[in-house]
Design an enzyme around this catalytic site. Structure first.
Site, PDB file in Angstrom:
ATOM      1  N   ASN A  26       0.796  -1.241   0.000  1.00  0.00           N
ATOM      2  CA  ASN A  26       0.000   0.000   0.000  1.00  0.00           C
ATOM      3  C   ASN A  26       0.825   1.286   0.000  1.00  0.00           C
ATOM      4  O   ASN A  26       0.297   2.370   0.214  1.00  0.00           O
ATOM      5  CB  ASN A  26      -0.978   0.000   1.191  1.00  0.00           C
ATOM      6  CG  ASN A  26      -0.252  -0.041   2.528  1.00  0.00           C
ATOM      7  OD1 ASN A  26       0.977  -0.046   2.570  1.00  0.00           O
ATOM      8  ND2 ASN A  26      -1.012  -0.071   3.612  1.00  0.00           N
ATOM      9  N   ASP A  32       3.734  -5.732   4.434  1.00  0.00           N
ATOM     10  CA  ASP A  32       2.453  -6.083   5.051  1.00  0.00           C
ATOM     11  C   ASP A  32       1.981  -7.444   4.561  1.00  0.00           C
ATOM     12  O   ASP A  32       2.608  -8.079   3.712  1.00  0.00           O
ATOM     13  CB  ASP A  32       1.409  -4.987   4.776  1.00  0.00           C
ATOM     14  CG  ASP A  32       1.359  -4.592   3.303  1.00  0.00           C
ATOM     15  OD1 ASP A  32       1.356  -5.497   2.449  1.00  0.00           O
ATOM     16  OD2 ASP A  32       1.331  -3.375   3.007  1.00  0.00           O
ATOM     17  N   ASP A 101       5.317 -16.894  15.035  1.00  0.00           N
ATOM     18  CA  ASP A 101       6.216 -16.670  16.154  1.00  0.00           C
ATOM     19  C   ASP A 101       5.409 -16.694  17.444  1.00  0.00           C
ATOM     20  O   ASP A 101       4.380 -16.032  17.545  1.00  0.00           O
ATOM     21  CB  ASP A 101       6.898 -15.301  16.013  1.00  0.00           C
ATOM     22  CG  ASP A 101       8.405 -15.420  16.012  1.00  0.00           C
ATOM     23  OD1 ASP A 101       8.938 -15.944  16.996  1.00  0.00           O
ATOM     24  OD2 ASP A 101       9.037 -14.997  15.031  1.00  0.00           O
ATOM     25  N   ASP A 202      10.037 -18.027  20.530  1.00  0.00           N
ATOM     26  CA  ASP A 202      11.080 -17.042  20.804  1.00  0.00           C
ATOM     27  C   ASP A 202      11.702 -17.276  22.184  1.00  0.00           C
ATOM     28  O   ASP A 202      10.979 -17.412  23.174  1.00  0.00           O
ATOM     29  CB  ASP A 202      10.445 -15.644  20.732  1.00  0.00           C
ATOM     30  CG  ASP A 202      11.458 -14.532  20.790  1.00  0.00           C
ATOM     31  OD1 ASP A 202      12.306 -14.463  19.886  1.00  0.00           O
ATOM     32  OD2 ASP A 202      11.398 -13.728  21.739  1.00  0.00           O
ATOM     33  N   GLU A 259      13.582 -21.494  19.794  1.00  0.00           N
ATOM     34  CA  GLU A 259      14.794 -20.678  19.752  1.00  0.00           C
ATOM     35  C   GLU A 259      15.415 -20.769  21.140  1.00  0.00           C
ATOM     36  O   GLU A 259      14.806 -20.355  22.124  1.00  0.00           O
ATOM     37  CB  GLU A 259      14.463 -19.222  19.424  1.00  0.00           C
ATOM     38  CG  GLU A 259      15.732 -18.385  19.311  1.00  0.00           C
ATOM     39  CD  GLU A 259      15.522 -16.891  19.501  1.00  0.00           C
ATOM     40  OE1 GLU A 259      16.335 -16.123  18.992  1.00  0.00           O
ATOM     41  OE2 GLU A 259      14.554 -16.492  20.182  1.00  0.00           O
ATOM     42  N   HIS A 332      16.476 -13.098  10.993  1.00  0.00           N
ATOM     43  CA  HIS A 332      16.291 -11.653  11.186  1.00  0.00           C
ATOM     44  C   HIS A 332      17.271 -11.070  12.202  1.00  0.00           C
ATOM     45  O   HIS A 332      17.369  -9.853  12.330  1.00  0.00           O
ATOM     46  CB  HIS A 332      14.856 -11.377  11.633  1.00  0.00           C
ATOM     47  CG  HIS A 332      14.531 -11.997  12.957  1.00  0.00           C
ATOM     48  ND1 HIS A 332      14.384 -13.360  13.122  1.00  0.00           N
ATOM     49  CD2 HIS A 332      14.359 -11.455  14.187  1.00  0.00           C
ATOM     50  CE1 HIS A 332      14.129 -13.618  14.386  1.00  0.00           C
ATOM     51  NE2 HIS A 332      14.115 -12.484  15.065  1.00  0.00           N
ATOM     52  N   ASP A 333      17.972 -11.931  12.956  1.00  0.00           N
ATOM     53  CA  ASP A 333      18.921 -11.461  13.966  1.00  0.00           C
ATOM     54  C   ASP A 333      20.374 -11.615  13.533  1.00  0.00           C
ATOM     55  O   ASP A 333      21.278 -11.247  14.285  1.00  0.00           O
ATOM     56  CB  ASP A 333      18.750 -12.257  15.273  1.00  0.00           C
ATOM     57  CG  ASP A 333      17.514 -11.832  16.052  1.00  0.00           C
ATOM     58  OD1 ASP A 333      17.066 -10.683  15.886  1.00  0.00           O
ATOM     59  OD2 ASP A 333      17.007 -12.658  16.838  1.00  0.00           O
TER      60      ASP A 333
END
Length: 565
Positions: A26, A32, A101, A202, A259, A332-333
């Site tokens: 968008n 998104d 997650d 997590d 994790e 992502h880490d």
């Protein structure tokens, strides 16, 4: 071993999406859910079976969505619950499951539970969190937060401290309190009933704390104590996970990955042994710490390949026929692996393919992080203001105060900062992520590294990943074969075998930009000619006895045992 006995996730490959950076539908500069839906055909073409979605729940975004304000609503920036239900449905049509997650070591300080908990010592939600009185005007103990500073925050309203192992906006939940555990199980049911395929949990091995909360050891150059011995793999972690399995997970055909920073192979054998009914696999961190110096990741050291090989060997042997491994280079880490363990310059494509082949031929479930299949690289933003990650920004301030130079800190950020993984997905030469201004700057190399280019080039990194995913579905040896490390002390070559009674595969990878010679007899293979399964050069150069291994070369050769190929 009958294939029908294998759980579906043993042959699956997982693709991790960091929604904020994947695809914006968008034009507001933030990825998104509709953006993800628009790219499902791309993921189907790649061949993945599962999408692991980093958090999309309602959040104030102090830690990029890992601070959850409401577990049953979707973050406005990402869309609506209807969008989420559409994603689950559209993915299912393509044979793809959604892994959510599960962030239940902590919540946001804006979560209704915490708002009530801090309001009064008599609140029925008080014990949902870990509150303690201070000691002579100081916090209850000396623990440091993972994100720098103290792990305790004083709350003036009730004149007491709450524990936050991460940001002060992420108070830790109190798993000792059964009503809290019941709430967690209910929210898990809420999502499983919507048809998701499981949970990535997590820092799940942090949920059980030593109730005494003793002081931690203070390491050199550190201001705070290391509390990790008192919350990593804590005293009640196994009963909690078994209770979670009994009350929720056992009722669904789903996959769970924990994790678990600081989990050893011995821990993992317990966590992943199916008889214990805890989790299907764990994320280990050991191989991600091999290029870090003492006590912290920012102290960057060159990777010693021998250490990496020994680490993989340890995990492959420890969980074989006991539990199950997860296999990953990126998430992502973590920084981008081609910049970290490969060569993101001259040999970017070859080294990215080599790293893929090396990992995907191991036993376990591989995880691909968005853009890894393109060979996306680390980024070097010239000004600190372009960085977004709370861990990076907090660390910068702490190190400046310690008198460390801006240049030295930035070199650590370039190598290890989490924003390396969070720059937007590169769809086209112009970027293609958004029509607006992205929430974090694009990596400037999008003109040469992008999906459009990769899909139109049959020799691209993308197609190496596609083939590796197909091989896992077609060959039992990748799922069940034993692992044998060869040339353990070679500084540049990572060579191993996967073996079944009637077949063995030889995997040869070169982690350097130098040519190496490999004696065929050193590989102890049944013959000198096997069937080439996959490679990252057009041909394999070998004569009768010697194989010439070129820079960052990788190939896999299959042999039938007792039969000349």
């Amino acid at each position: 071993m009958g294939q029908q006995l294998d759980p579906w996730w043993k042959k699956s490959v997982v693709y991790q999406i960091y929604p904020r950076s994947f695809m914006d539908s968008n034009g507001d500069g933030i990825g998104d859910i509709q953006g993800i839906i628009s790219k499902l055909n791309y993921l189907q073409k790649l061949g993945v079976d599962v999408i692991w979605l980093s958090p999309v729940y309602d959040s104030p975004n102090d830690d990029n969505g890992y601070d959850i304000r409401n577990y049953r609503t979707i973050m406005q920036e990402f869309g609506t619950m209807e969008d989420m239900e559409q994603l689950i449905e559209e993915a299912k049509k393509r044979g793809i499951r959604i892994l959510m997650d599960l962030v239940v070591n902590h919540s946001s300080d804006e979560h209704g539970w915490f708002v009530e908990s801090r309001a009064s010592k008599d609140s029925k939600y008080r014990d949902y969190y870990i509150w303690r009185e201070g000691k002579d005007g100081h916090p209850p103990n000396n623990w440091g937060s993972v994100f720098s500073g103290s792990a305790w925050e004083k709350d003036e309203l009730t004149d007491s401290y709450y524990l936050h192992l991460f940001s002060k906006k992420q108070p830790d939940l109190n798993w000792e309190h059964q009503p809290l555990r019941e709430e967690v199980y209910q929210l898990m049911e809420y999502w499983l009933k919507k048809g998701i395929g499981g949970f990535r949990m997590d820092v799940i091995n942090f949920i059980s704390k030593d109730e005494q909360l003793p002081d931690g050891i203070v390491h050199p150059n550190k201001l705070y104590g290391d509390g990790s011995p008192y919350f990593i793999n804590g005293p009640k972690i196994h009963p909690y996970l078994q209770e979670m399995n009994e009350k929720v997970l056992s009722k669904y055909d789903v996959v769970t990955v924990g994790e678990m920073p600081g989990a050893t192979t011995d821990d993992a054998r317990i966590y992943t042994n199916p008889n214990n009914k805890e989790v299907n696999m764990v994320f280990t961190f050991e191989h991600m710490d091999l290029d870090s110096g003492a006590y912290e990741k920012w102290n960057v050291q060159p990777l010693k390949l021998i250490d990496l090989k020994r680490n993989f060997e340890k995990w492959q042997h420890a969980l074989h026929k006991v539990g199950w491994n997860s296999l990953y280079w990126n998430n992502h880490d973590q920084p981008r692996v081609v910049s970290r363990f490969g060569d993101d310059g001259e040999y970017r494509e070859l080294s990215a393919k080599m790293l893929a082949i090396c990992l995907h031929l191991l036993q376990g479930t591989p995880y691909i992080y968005q853009g890894e299949e393109l060979g996306m690289t680390n980024v070097e933003f010239q000004v600190l203001e372009d960085y977004r990650d709370i861990e990076t920004l907090n660390m910068y301030q702490e190190k400046i105060e310690q008198g460390i130079s801006h240049e030295d800190i930035m070199s650590g950020i370039y190598a290890k900062g989490r924003d390396n993984a969070r720059t937007p997905m590169q769809w086209t030469s112009e970027g293609g992520f958004t029509t607006g201004t992205p929430w974090i700057r694009m990596n400037p190399n999008t003109d040469e590294i992008n999906v459009e280019q990769a899909i139109n080039d049959l020799s691209s990194i993308f197609y190496t990943y596609q083939k590796l995913i197909q091989l896992r579905k077609q060959h039992d040896i990748i799922i069940h074969g034993s692992f044998q490390l060869l040339l353990a002390d070679h500084p540049n070559l990572f060579v191993y075998k996967r073996q079944l009674p009637d077949e063995e595969w030889l995997v040869v990878t070169n982690f350097s930009n130098q040519s190496e010679q490999l004696e065929w007899k050193a590989c102890d293979v049944p013959s000198e000619s096997g069937k080439l399964i996959i490679s990252n050069y057009d041909t394999v150069q070998k004569n009768e006895k010697i194989v010439e291994i070129r820079p960052y070369e990788a190939f896999v050769v299959a042999f039938k045992k007792g039969i000349e190929n």
